[in-house]
Structure formats: structure tokens, C-alpha cells
Design an enzyme around this catalytic site. Structure first.
Site, PDB file in Angstrom:
ATOM      1  N   GLY A  13       0.820  -1.211   0.000  1.00 32.62           N
ATOM      2  CA  GLY A  13       0.000   0.000   0.000  1.00 32.62           C
ATOM      3  C   GLY A  13       0.852   1.258   0.000  1.00 32.62           C
ATOM      4  N   GLN A  14       0.186   2.408   0.181  1.00 33.63           N
ATOM      5  CA  GLN A  14       0.873   3.702   0.095  1.00 33.63           C
ATOM      6  C   GLN A  14       1.998   3.807   1.124  1.00 33.63           C
ATOM      7  OE1 GLN A  14      -1.207   7.151   1.483  1.00 33.63           O
ATOM      8  NE2 GLN A  14       0.056   8.568   0.330  1.00 33.63           N
ATOM      9  N   ASP A  36       1.334  -9.143   1.513  1.00 28.43           N
ATOM     10  CA  ASP A  36       0.097  -8.458   1.101  1.00 28.43           C
ATOM     11  C   ASP A  36      -0.757  -9.508   0.382  1.00 28.43           C
ATOM     12  OD1 ASP A  36      -1.821  -6.529  -0.076  1.00 28.43           O
ATOM     13  OD2 ASP A  36      -0.346  -5.022   0.478  1.00 28.43           O
ATOM     14  N   ILE A  37      -1.974  -9.100  -0.016  1.00 33.84           N
ATOM     15  CA  ILE A  37      -2.792 -10.008  -0.837  1.00 33.84           C
ATOM     16  C   ILE A  37      -2.710  -9.623  -2.309  1.00 33.84           C
ATOM     17  CG2 ILE A  37      -4.471 -10.865   0.853  1.00 33.84           C
ATOM     18  CD1 ILE A  37      -6.330  -8.548   0.023  1.00 33.84           C
ATOM     19  N   ASP A  51      -2.886 -13.365   3.518  1.00 30.66           N
ATOM     20  CA  ASP A  51      -4.175 -12.732   3.809  1.00 30.66           C
ATOM     21  C   ASP A  51      -4.317 -12.722   5.330  1.00 30.66           C
ATOM     22  OD1 ASP A  51      -6.801 -12.040   4.237  1.00 30.66           O
ATOM     23  OD2 ASP A  51      -7.574 -13.265   2.583  1.00 30.66           O
ATOM     24  N   ILE A  52      -4.472 -11.536   5.912  1.00 26.71           N
ATOM     25  CA  ILE A  52      -4.509 -11.479   7.385  1.00 26.71           C
ATOM     26  C   ILE A  52      -5.769 -12.134   7.944  1.00 26.71           C
ATOM     27  CG2 ILE A  52      -2.997  -9.483   7.725  1.00 26.71           C
ATOM     28  CD1 ILE A  52      -5.742  -7.924   8.182  1.00 26.71           C
ATOM     29  N   TYR A 141     -14.421   2.677   9.263  1.00 31.21           N
ATOM     30  CA  TYR A 141     -12.951   2.710   9.353  1.00 31.21           C
ATOM     31  C   TYR A 141     -12.523   3.330  10.694  1.00 31.21           C
ATOM     32  CZ  TYR A 141      -8.215   4.475   8.149  1.00 31.21           C
ATOM     33  OH  TYR A 141      -6.874   4.780   8.125  1.00 31.21           O
ATOM     34  N   LYS A 145     -10.645   1.618  13.974  1.00 30.02           N
ATOM     35  CA  LYS A 145      -9.345   2.086  14.482  1.00 30.02           C
ATOM     36  C   LYS A 145      -9.436   2.480  15.962  1.00 30.02           C
ATOM     37  CE  LYS A 145      -6.713   1.641  10.786  1.00 30.02           C
ATOM     38  NZ  LYS A 145      -5.410   0.963  10.720  1.00 30.02           N
ATOM     39  N   ILE A 171      -1.518  11.082   4.661  1.00 30.27           N
ATOM     40  CA  ILE A 171      -0.109  10.953   4.266  1.00 30.27           C
ATOM     41  C   ILE A 171       0.054  11.279   2.783  1.00 30.27           C
ATOM     42  CG2 ILE A 171       1.873   9.393   4.163  1.00 30.27           C
ATOM     43  CD1 ILE A 171       0.912  10.008   7.040  1.00 30.27           C
TER      44      ILE A 171
HETATM   45  P1  NAD Z   1      -3.380   1.214   1.501  1.00 27.71           P
HETATM   46  O1  NAD Z   1      -4.832   1.050   1.257  1.00 27.71           O
HETATM   47  O2  NAD Z   1      -2.568   1.920   0.486  1.00 27.71           O
HETATM   48  O3  NAD Z   1      -2.717  -0.208   1.769  1.00 27.71           O
HETATM   49  C1  NAD Z   1      -3.351  -1.201   2.520  1.00 27.71           C
HETATM   50  C2  NAD Z   1      -2.842  -2.534   2.039  1.00 27.71           C
HETATM   51  O4  NAD Z   1      -3.535  -3.553   2.786  1.00 27.71           O
HETATM   52  C3  NAD Z   1      -3.146  -2.786   0.551  1.00 27.71           C
HETATM   53  O5  NAD Z   1      -1.946  -3.039  -0.152  1.00 27.71           O
HETATM   54  C4  NAD Z   1      -4.074  -3.992   0.564  1.00 27.71           C
HETATM   55  O6  NAD Z   1      -3.860  -4.891  -0.494  1.00 27.71           O
HETATM   56  C5  NAD Z   1      -3.736  -4.632   1.914  1.00 27.71           C
HETATM   57  N1  NAD Z   1      -4.807  -5.501   2.411  1.00 27.71           N
HETATM   58  C6  NAD Z   1      -6.139  -5.278   2.377  1.00 27.71           C
HETATM   59  N2  NAD Z   1      -6.797  -6.352   2.858  1.00 27.71           N
HETATM   60  C7  NAD Z   1      -5.859  -7.259   3.230  1.00 27.71           C
HETATM   61  C8  NAD Z   1      -5.905  -8.557   3.777  1.00 27.71           C
HETATM   62  N3  NAD Z   1      -7.068  -9.172   4.034  1.00 27.71           N
HETATM   63  N4  NAD Z   1      -4.737  -9.200   4.021  1.00 27.71           N
HETATM   64  C9  NAD Z   1      -3.559  -8.612   3.746  1.00 27.71           C
HETATM   65  N5  NAD Z   1      -3.447  -7.392   3.191  1.00 27.71           N
HETATM   66  C10 NAD Z   1      -4.583  -6.721   2.936  1.00 27.71           C
HETATM   67  O7  NAD Z   1      -3.212   1.900   2.920  1.00 27.71           O
HETATM   68  P2  NAD Z   1      -2.027   2.832   3.426  1.00 27.71           P
HETATM   69  O8  NAD Z   1      -2.386   4.214   3.072  1.00 27.71           O
HETATM   70  O9  NAD Z   1      -0.720   2.282   3.024  1.00 27.71           O
HETATM   71  O10 NAD Z   1      -2.223   2.686   4.987  1.00 27.71           O
HETATM   72  C11 NAD Z   1      -1.518   1.735   5.761  1.00 27.71           C
HETATM   73  C12 NAD Z   1      -2.054   1.775   7.172  1.00 27.71           C
HETATM   74  O11 NAD Z   1      -1.916   3.098   7.687  1.00 27.71           O
HETATM   75  C13 NAD Z   1      -3.546   1.441   7.267  1.00 27.71           C
HETATM   76  O12 NAD Z   1      -3.756   0.664   8.401  1.00 27.71           O
HETATM   77  C14 NAD Z   1      -4.223   2.778   7.391  1.00 27.71           C
HETATM   78  O13 NAD Z   1      -5.381   2.695   8.150  1.00 27.71           O
HETATM   79  C15 NAD Z   1      -3.168   3.598   8.112  1.00 27.71           C
HETATM   80  N6  NAD Z   1      -3.282   5.028   7.808  1.00 27.71           N
HETATM   81  C16 NAD Z   1      -3.004   5.516   6.573  1.00 27.71           C
HETATM   82  C17 NAD Z   1      -3.119   6.869   6.307  1.00 27.71           C
HETATM   83  C18 NAD Z   1      -2.824   7.459   4.959  1.00 27.71           C
HETATM   84  O14 NAD Z   1      -3.043   8.659   4.763  1.00 27.71           O
HETATM   85  N7  NAD Z   1      -2.295   6.697   4.014  1.00 27.71           N
HETATM   86  C19 NAD Z   1      -3.515   7.733   7.330  1.00 27.71           C
HETATM   87  C20 NAD Z   1      -3.829   7.201   8.570  1.00 27.71           C
HETATM   88  C21 NAD Z   1      -3.673   5.840   8.810  1.00 27.71           C
HETATM   89  N1  SER Z   2      -5.707   9.032   4.819  1.00 26.01           N
HETATM   90  C1  SER Z   2      -6.638   8.173   5.460  1.00 26.01           C
HETATM   91  C2  SER Z   2      -7.958   8.215   4.811  1.00 26.01           C
HETATM   92  O1  SER Z   2      -8.247   9.225   4.202  1.00 26.01           O
HETATM   93  C3  SER Z   2      -6.768   8.561   6.912  1.00 26.01           C
HETATM   94  O2  SER Z   2      -6.651   7.448   7.671  1.00 26.01           O
HETATM   95  O3  SER Z   2      -8.717   7.291   4.938  1.00 26.01           O
END
Ligand code: NAD
Ligand code: SER
Length: 310
Positions: A13-14, A36-37, A51-52, A141, A145, A171
Site C-alpha cells: 500500500g501507500q 500483502d494479498i 491474507d490477514i 474505518y 481504528k 499521508i
Molecule cells: P493502503 O490502502 O494503500 O494499503 C493497505 C494494504 O492492505 C493494501 O496493499 C491492501 O492490499 C492490503 N490488504 C487489504 N486487505 C488485506 C488482507 N485481508 N490481508 C492482507 N493485506 C490486505 O493503505 P495505506 O495508506 O498504506 O495505509 C496503511 C495503514 O496506515 C492502514 O492501516 C491505514 O489505516 C493507516 N493510515 C493511513 C493513512 C494514509 O493517509 N495513508 C492515514 C492514517 C492511517
Molecule cells: N488518509 C486516510 C484516509 O483518508 C486517513 O486514515 O482514509
């Protein structure tokens, strides 16, 4: 000293894309396993499909590879979560409870749980939101959390599990295009400006939200995980802050580099989510307990984003 063996879930993910690279630079590539999946978009070895929601395989894998720390990033984010609340609860909550259980059963050293500004809601103090505050989020969501934060605290108190967490702001990074979130507009705007395209923003011009540039997010994560255990006094999740801005303020910054950048506003369902979140965050606990200090403001971030994307 015991060797660290790190596993990331949701590593494609990001945040995972950038965090995997940073952890490999610190701990050595072979000691950091990405899972990841989905298929990785770039070379990402060592990588495995996990897969978690498959707790049996998850536990076997963590045992077989003698994992000592987990960065549990897998989740469904705010906007996507509203399309399928049951599935979001299952992935975000059932998946995380499996991680907590396995961490206790296999006596892992530490786990990292990313929380979010989505834990705040309409009853939260919106300006300079304190560490301890009303948490009544309106999205599944956010609910998952808040529950995750409370489970972190519970497992720490009941089983001594050293789980650590921050509430990431939105982010922003050049490494990948985010999907499924409410703060995604910011990264999309950069790509549009650089490609000479018009952008239609899905939030109103004056919707101010807490944001953070990826290098600060990665540094916050690694510094929290390396901090002395006794210094970690918040066992739910730390407020974390760097900057706050609205879409129109970001446009002004981007136009310093791309004066012809054109943009319109067409708020959609994500506006309601964004309007329920805080505008700015008081992260004094993180600053006091593990010396958190962000480096990037909106100007420095914009310059660095544009340099990297071009
Ligand atoms: P993202 O959506 O880009 O990545 C999440 C990843 O989880 C994906 O690659 C997806 O394939 C994987 N995933 C989904 N279901 C799954 C499963 N069953 N088993 C295994 N993998 C699985 O999210 P992100 O932006 O990289 O965020 C990462 C973490 O940080 C998350 O927990 C999110 O809540 C938290 N977060 C992100 C932000 C943000 O702005 N990016 C802000 C606050 C919190
Ligand atoms: N960047 C995330 C969202 O918009 C915050 O957790 O869902």
C-alpha cells in the site's frame, strides 16, 4: 542481542511501499519480509502473499520465519470502508485481533498499529485536538481504528504486549498513488499539476485537514518503535502532527511551481467524512515521550514532491 526479524502486512500500500524500503535500510533486506494479498508493483523481495484473515497460515508463517516484530498496515481505508462496512470491520478488526493473539502466543517483541485522524468525529474538539478526547467517529474505518487502539491498550495491560501506535494524519508521498482514502486528493493534485491536467477536487476548497509528508511519517514510525519501552506512556495511540492545510492552500503552493494549474471543486460523499475530522492536532505527548519533531511544512513538502515526481 536477539536478531530482529520484521514482518509487514499490507506492505504494497501507500505507506507500506515506503516503510518496507526504510526498514530494509535500517535492519537489512533479508530481515524485513513484505506481505500483502496483491501483487507488488515493484521488485519487493522477500515478499509473500499473506491474507490477514487466514489466521492459521498467518501464525504458521510468523512462527516458521521466527518473526520478532510486526508492522500491521493491512486495512481498508475511510472512503472504501463505507462501501462495504462488514468487510471493513472484518479486515480491520478480526485481522488485527489475530495479529494481537499471535503476537502474545508466539511471544513477539513488539507490534506497530497505525491509527488515524479518522478516530476523531463530530464530538471531537476540532482545533488543536488533545491527546485524550471524545472519539465518536462516523465511519466504520474510524470505529475499527478506535477499537484497535483500545485493544492495543488492553493487550499491553493484560499480557504485557509491547504494541505501539500513532494516529497518522493524511499521508502525502510520491512513491505511490493512494486509493480509498479521504485525503487522497492531495497526491492526486500533484500528479495532475505535473502532467498539465485539470483537477476536479472531491473536497470543498476550505476543508482543512491534518497532513504529513511521507518521510516524516516513516521517521515517526521508526523512532516510536526504537524508543525506550518505559518512555511509551500512551498505549492506545499517539496524536501526531506536522501541518494542516485545505485544498485551496495546497493549490496556492502548487501554483508557485505550476502557475497555470487549473482546478475545480465538486465535493462528493468524502466531504462529509472530511468535515467530521479534526483540523489540527496537539501532539505534545509524542514530542515529550519520544522527542517527535516533524521536518516538513507545506512549502518544503511541495518542493520535494515536485522534485521527486519530475
Ligand atoms: P493502503 O490502502 O494503500 O494499503 C493497505 C494494504 O492492505 C493494501 O496493499 C491492501 O492490499 C492490503 N490488504 C487489504 N486487505 C488485506 C488482507 N485481508 N490481508 C492482507 N493485506 C490486505 O493503505 P495505506 O495508506 O498504506 O495505509 C496503511 C495503514 O496506515 C492502514 O492501516 C491505514 O489505516 C493507516 N493510515 C493511513 C493513512 C494514509 O493517509 N495513508 C492515514 C492514517 C492511517
Ligand atoms: N488518509 C486516510 C484516509 O483518508 C486517513 O486514515 O482514509
Amino acid at each position: 542481542m536477539k536478531e530482529k526479524k520484521i514482518l509487514l502486512t499490507g506492505a504494497n500500500g501507500q505507506i507500506g511501499t515506503a516503510l518496507t524500503k526504510a526498514l530494509r535500510e535500517i535492519h537489512g533486506t533479508e530481515n524485513v519480509i513484505a506481505t500483502d494479498i496483491t501483487e507488488p508493483k515493484h521488485k519487493n523481495e522477500p515478499f509473500d502473499f499473506i491474507d490477514i484473515l487466514n489466521k492459521v497460515r498467518l501464525k504458521e508463517y510468523i512462527g516458521d520465519y521466527k518473526i520478532t516484530q510486526i508492522y500491521h498496515l493491512a486495512a481498508i481505508l475511510s472512503a472504501s470502508g463505507e462501501l462495504n462496512p462488514q468487510k471493513t470491520w472484518e479486515v480491520n478488526m478480526t485481522g488485527f485481533l489475530s495479529i494481537l493473539d499471535i503476537a502474545v502466543e508466539l511471544k513477539l517483541d513488539k507490534i506497530f498499529f497505525p491509527s488515524t485522524i479518522a478516530v476523531y468525529g463530530p464530538t471531537t474538539l476540532r482545533l488543536n485536538t488533545p491527546q485524550h478526547v471524545s472519539l465518536e467517529p462516523g465511519t466504520v474505518y474510524g470505529i475499527s481504528k478506535v477499537a484497535g487502539e483500545l485493544w492495543c491498550n488492553y493487550y499491553f495491560k493484560k499480557y504485557g504486549l509491547d504494541s505501539r501506535s500513532v494516529r497518522y494524519p493524511g499521508i502525502i508521498g510520491w512513491q505511490s498513488i493512494p486509493q480509498g482514502g479521504t485525503t487522497d486528493y492531495a497526491v492526486e493534485m500533484f500528479h495532475a499539476a505535473i502532467n498539465g491536467e485539470k483537477y476536479e477536487c472531491f473536497l470543498k476548497a476550505d476543508t482543512k485537514l491534518p497532513m504529513m509528508y511521507m518521510p516524516d511519517a516513516i521517521r515517526a514510525t521508526t523512532e516510536l518503535m526504537e524508543a525506550e519501552k518505559d518512555n511509551i506512556r500512551v498505549r492506545t495511540s499517539y496524536n501526531l502532527s506536522a501541518m494542516s492545510f485545505s485544498p485551496s492552500e495546497l493549490v496556492d503552493e502548487i501554483r508557485k511551481h505550476y502557475p497555470r494549474f487549473e482546478l475545480t471543486y465538486k465535493p462528493d460523499h468524502r466531504q462529509e467524512i472530511a468535515s467530521s475530522w479534526s483540523e489540527s492536532i496537539d501532539d505534545s505527548s509524542a514530542r515529550a515521550d519520544w522527542d517527535w519533531d516533524p521536518e516538513y511544512d507545506i512549502s518544503k513538502m511541495t518542493e520535494d514532491m515536485i522534485n521527486n515526481l519530475t
